[in-house]
Design a protein around this motif. Structure first.
Motif, PDB file in Angstrom:
ATOM      1  N   LEU A 110       0.824  -1.199   0.000  1.00  0.00           N
ATOM      2  CA  LEU A 110       0.000   0.000   0.000  1.00  0.00           C
ATOM      3  C   LEU A 110       0.869   1.264   0.000  1.00  0.00           C
ATOM      4  O   LEU A 110       0.543   2.252  -0.673  1.00  0.00           O
ATOM      5  CB  LEU A 110      -0.935   0.007   1.206  1.00  0.00           C
ATOM      6  N   ARG A 111       1.973   1.228   0.737  1.00  0.00           N
ATOM      7  CA  ARG A 111       2.866   2.397   0.738  1.00  0.00           C
ATOM      8  C   ARG A 111       3.483   2.607  -0.645  1.00  0.00           C
ATOM      9  O   ARG A 111       3.641   3.750  -1.098  1.00  0.00           O
ATOM     10  CB  ARG A 111       3.946   2.225   1.808  1.00  0.00           C
ATOM     11  N   GLY A 372      14.912  -4.522  -6.384  1.00  0.00           N
ATOM     12  CA  GLY A 372      16.160  -4.271  -5.682  1.00  0.00           C
ATOM     13  C   GLY A 372      17.358  -4.782  -6.445  1.00  0.00           C
ATOM     14  O   GLY A 372      17.268  -5.206  -7.598  1.00  0.00           O
ATOM     15  N   ARG A 373      18.505  -4.763  -5.779  1.00  0.00           N
ATOM     16  CA  ARG A 373      19.753  -5.214  -6.384  1.00  0.00           C
ATOM     17  C   ARG A 373      19.782  -6.734  -6.469  1.00  0.00           C
ATOM     18  O   ARG A 373      19.338  -7.434  -5.553  1.00  0.00           O
ATOM     19  CB  ARG A 373      20.954  -4.716  -5.572  1.00  0.00           C
ATOM     20  N   ASN A 382      13.220  -5.502 -11.181  1.00  0.00           N
ATOM     21  CA  ASN A 382      11.953  -4.784 -10.994  1.00  0.00           C
ATOM     22  C   ASN A 382      10.908  -5.596 -11.746  1.00  0.00           C
ATOM     23  O   ASN A 382      10.562  -5.300 -12.893  1.00  0.00           O
ATOM     24  CB  ASN A 382      12.050  -3.362 -11.535  1.00  0.00           C
ATOM     25  N   THR A 383      10.390  -6.626 -11.085  1.00  0.00           N
ATOM     26  CA  THR A 383       9.567  -7.605 -11.781  1.00  0.00           C
ATOM     27  C   THR A 383       8.676  -8.347 -10.777  1.00  0.00           C
ATOM     28  O   THR A 383       8.758  -8.125  -9.570  1.00  0.00           O
ATOM     29  CB  THR A 383      10.465  -8.595 -12.555  1.00  0.00           C
ATOM     30  N   GLY A 384       7.787  -9.209 -11.287  1.00  0.00           N
ATOM     31  CA  GLY A 384       6.958 -10.045 -10.409  1.00  0.00           C
ATOM     32  C   GLY A 384       5.851  -9.299  -9.703  1.00  0.00           C
ATOM     33  O   GLY A 384       5.505  -9.617  -8.567  1.00  0.00           O
ATOM     34  N   VAL A 403      17.595   3.279  -6.223  1.00  0.00           N
ATOM     35  CA  VAL A 403      18.559   2.258  -5.799  1.00  0.00           C
ATOM     36  C   VAL A 403      19.776   2.266  -6.722  1.00  0.00           C
ATOM     37  O   VAL A 403      20.934   2.219  -6.274  1.00  0.00           O
ATOM     38  CB  VAL A 403      17.895   0.864  -5.780  1.00  0.00           C
ATOM     39  N   ILE A 404      19.532   2.318  -8.031  1.00  0.00           N
ATOM     40  CA  ILE A 404      20.625   2.310  -9.006  1.00  0.00           C
ATOM     41  C   ILE A 404      21.539   3.516  -8.811  1.00  0.00           C
ATOM     42  O   ILE A 404      22.768   3.411  -8.929  1.00  0.00           O
ATOM     43  CB  ILE A 404      20.051   2.276 -10.436  1.00  0.00           C
ATOM     44  N   ASP A 405      20.971   4.654  -8.465  1.00  0.00           N
ATOM     45  CA  ASP A 405      21.758   5.871  -8.271  1.00  0.00           C
ATOM     46  C   ASP A 405      22.337   5.993  -6.858  1.00  0.00           C
ATOM     47  O   ASP A 405      22.901   7.030  -6.498  1.00  0.00           O
ATOM     48  CB  ASP A 405      20.899   7.101  -8.580  1.00  0.00           C
ATOM     49  N   GLY A 406      22.179   4.939  -6.052  1.00  0.00           N
ATOM     50  CA  GLY A 406      22.780   4.932  -4.724  1.00  0.00           C
ATOM     51  C   GLY A 406      22.054   5.769  -3.702  1.00  0.00           C
ATOM     52  O   GLY A 406      22.630   6.121  -2.665  1.00  0.00           O
ATOM     53  N   GLU A 407      20.791   6.078  -3.965  1.00  0.00           N
ATOM     54  CA  GLU A 407      19.995   6.872  -3.038  1.00  0.00           C
ATOM     55  C   GLU A 407      19.167   5.962  -2.126  1.00  0.00           C
ATOM     56  O   GLU A 407      18.902   4.804  -2.448  1.00  0.00           O
ATOM     57  CB  GLU A 407      19.047   7.798  -3.811  1.00  0.00           C
ATOM     58  N   GLU A 408      18.736   6.507  -1.007  1.00  0.00           N
ATOM     59  CA  GLU A 408      17.816   5.787  -0.135  1.00  0.00           C
ATOM     60  C   GLU A 408      16.426   5.854  -0.758  1.00  0.00           C
ATOM     61  O   GLU A 408      15.886   6.934  -0.986  1.00  0.00           O
ATOM     62  CB  GLU A 408      17.780   6.439   1.248  1.00  0.00           C
ATOM     63  N   PRO A 409      15.816   4.709  -1.096  1.00  0.00           N
ATOM     64  CA  PRO A 409      14.497   4.764  -1.738  1.00  0.00           C
ATOM     65  C   PRO A 409      13.443   5.354  -0.820  1.00  0.00           C
ATOM     66  O   PRO A 409      13.493   5.171   0.401  1.00  0.00           O
ATOM     67  CB  PRO A 409      14.200   3.298  -2.069  1.00  0.00           C
ATOM     68  N   VAL A 410      12.488   6.055  -1.407  1.00  0.00           N
ATOM     69  CA  VAL A 410      11.456   6.725  -0.615  1.00  0.00           C
ATOM     70  C   VAL A 410      10.493   5.733   0.016  1.00  0.00           C
ATOM     71  O   VAL A 410       9.744   6.089   0.928  1.00  0.00           O
ATOM     72  CB  VAL A 410      10.679   7.747  -1.465  1.00  0.00           C
ATOM     73  N   VAL A 411      10.486   4.510  -0.467  1.00  0.00           N
ATOM     74  CA  VAL A 411       9.648   3.450   0.088  1.00  0.00           C
ATOM     75  C   VAL A 411      10.559   2.332   0.570  1.00  0.00           C
ATOM     76  O   VAL A 411      11.482   1.924  -0.140  1.00  0.00           O
ATOM     77  CB  VAL A 411       8.666   2.900  -0.965  1.00  0.00           C
ATOM     78  N   CYS A 412      10.334   1.843   1.781  1.00  0.00           N
ATOM     79  CA  CYS A 412      11.131   0.726   2.301  1.00  0.00           C
ATOM     80  C   CYS A 412      10.915  -0.511   1.427  1.00  0.00           C
ATOM     81  O   CYS A 412       9.777  -0.911   1.166  1.00  0.00           O
ATOM     82  CB  CYS A 412      10.738   0.431   3.751  1.00  0.00           C
ATOM     83  N   LEU A 413      12.017  -1.127   1.001  1.00  0.00           N
ATOM     84  CA  LEU A 413      11.936  -2.250   0.065  1.00  0.00           C
ATOM     85  C   LEU A 413      12.179  -3.609   0.728  1.00  0.00           C
ATOM     86  O   LEU A 413      12.382  -4.607   0.023  1.00  0.00           O
ATOM     87  CB  LEU A 413      12.938  -2.043  -1.075  1.00  0.00           C
ATOM     88  N   ASP A 414      12.123  -3.673   2.044  1.00  0.00           N
ATOM     89  CA  ASP A 414      12.371  -4.955   2.725  1.00  0.00           C
ATOM     90  C   ASP A 414      11.432  -6.051   2.227  1.00  0.00           C
ATOM     91  O   ASP A 414      11.857  -7.192   1.997  1.00  0.00           O
ATOM     92  CB  ASP A 414      12.217  -4.795   4.233  1.00  0.00           C
TER      93      ASP A 414
END
Length: 423
Positions: A110-111, A372-373, A382-384, A403-414
């Motif tokens: 949802l986030r 993710g990486r 970036n699939t599924g 992620v590719i540009d080494g930034e902290e993503p605005v949404v947690c990707l855990d």
């Protein structure tokens, strides 16, 4: 940096757009002759940011078995099931019964949906694409008192996350959708007020054109055969043109957005992505009486069919079928979809002039996409996205670019981490 994106569906094209917007040189590889020709071709046309939820839902598991034996039931299983189908089903059961996992994954999705809506609005404002798109909400109908009662918990969760929603009476439903005059049972609805619609195929093609105008290279009619890698990074990708001639393409980074066809590229590198092709069906028909068609999107819980307004057309979609890559379109599936449309919007659409479609949603057994990486320093996934690729594409494209540009993503990707299936 030169980045290759494998896959020219809506996820691949939004990824290419975000990377290009950040100044990268981008090449997209697409096996069809136009963008958005597989899962993006004729999906439900709903951008359902507030509806997203994991496939591995313990409540749905309890309902699944009766659905299999109901003629118009939304779940179908090809008999005998393949080994891959059985593995996917058992993995789904395992995740569904993992304590607390469904709730965590649902909130994470949802986030990402909230962020995706923000990115879609920004993208549409910047590009002005024509794809019959709108943001007039979605109504999830209640065909029984129990269904309406069950929506209360969802309404509370959406309120907690700041996603506008309302519980509607039957009178309010008909006020919002005046063309819904059919005799289907109605006890109210949950309104997702900020959800959207749009023709995903048209969007993908329009975005591809916009990307090419901005310098993105899109190579159609090529198969991504394999990645050439050492222990640390991907060095190149081997392509095959229509005549089978191999070609080596070098790049600095690679993003896999090939839906159900993603796993074969990364499995040789030690990463298994258990993406299963969950089959769905749709009809797209002209509206012969537009004023009596839907205003936006209606989810008919009686038949589990979604009907969406696309300009002067109606798209109706249904079924979750586990049949591997079988592309047959049984008449019984289409008949159920037509029944749903007629029970809600009788006489509004020319159902005899239907364009029919069957497609494969790239579903993970737990539900969240894979973002993710990957198992090499310059490989990204970036699939599924399952049934929510159209909905989440703009958001997931932006976060993988971060992620590719080494930034902290605005949404947690855990919840979306690529290696979770081996943990």
């Amino acid at each position: 940096m030169h980045i290759v994106v494998v896959g020219g569906g809506v996820v691949g094209m939004t990824t290419a757009y975000e990377l290009n917007r950040r100044g990268h040189k981008v090449t997209v590889l697409e096996r069809h002759s136009v963008a958005g020709s597989e899962t993006s071709k004729a999906n439900a046309a709903q951008r359902s940011y507030g509806v997203v939820y994991p496939w591995a839902d313990p409540a749905m598991v309890l309902k699944a078995l009766p659905w299999l034996f109901k003629q118009d039931g939304p779940l179908k299983l090809r008999v005998p099931p393949s080994v891959e189908t059985l593995k996917f089903m058992f993995a789904t059961l395992r995740y569904a019964w993992s304590p607390g996992l469904f709730g965590l994954n649902r909130r994470a999705m949802l986030r990402l949906g909230i962020h995706s809506r923000e990115r879609f609005l920004a993208l549409e404002k910047e590009l002005g694409l024509a794809f019959d798109g709108a943001h007039q909400g979605l109504l999830h109908l209640a065909s029984s008192p129990g269904a309406l009662e069950s929506y209360q918990a969802t309404h509370e969760l959406l309120k907690e996350l700041g996603i506008p929603s309302r519980l509607l009476t039957p009178e309010q439903v008909r006020e919002a959708e005046p063309g819904m005059v059919g005799d289907g049972p109605l006890y109210g609805a949950l309104s997702y007020d900020t959800d959207g619609t749009g023709d995903c195929h048209l969007f993908s093609r329009e975005l591809a054109t916009a990307c090419e105008t901005r310098g993105v290279t899109i190579r159609y009619n090529v198969e991504a055969d394999r990645l050439v890698a050492d222990d640390y990074r991907i060095n190149s990708i081997i392509l095959k043109a229509g005549d089978g001639t191999p070609e080596t393409l070098d790049a600095d980074a690679f993003v896999i957005s090939a839906g159900c066809w993603s796993n074969h590229l990364v499995e040789p590198l030690g990463l298994t992505m258990p993406i299963y092709p969950v089959k769905g069906y749709s009809i797209t028909v002209p509206l012969k009486d537009p004023e009596h068609g839907p205003v936006s999107t209606i989810h008919d819980d009686n038949y589990k069919v979604v009907s969406t307004r696309l300009g002067n057309r109606l798209r109706a979609t249904g079924f979750v079928e586990l049949a591997d890559f079988n592309r047959d379109i049984p008449e019984a599936r289409l008949a159920t979809i037509r029944k749903s449309v007629e029970s809600r919007f009788p006489g509004s659409a020319d159902l005899d002039a239907a364009e029919t479609w069957a497609g494969f949603r790239p579903m993970t057994p737990d539900g969240p996409a894979i973002i993710g990486r990957g198992p090499r320093a310059n490989l990204y996934l970036n699939t599924g996205h399952g049934t929510f690729g159209w909905t989440l594409s703009a958001g997931s494209a932006n976060v993988i670019a971060q992620v590719i540009d080494g930034e902290e993503p605005v949404v947690c990707l855990d919840a979306f981490r690529p290696g979770r299936f081996r943990e």
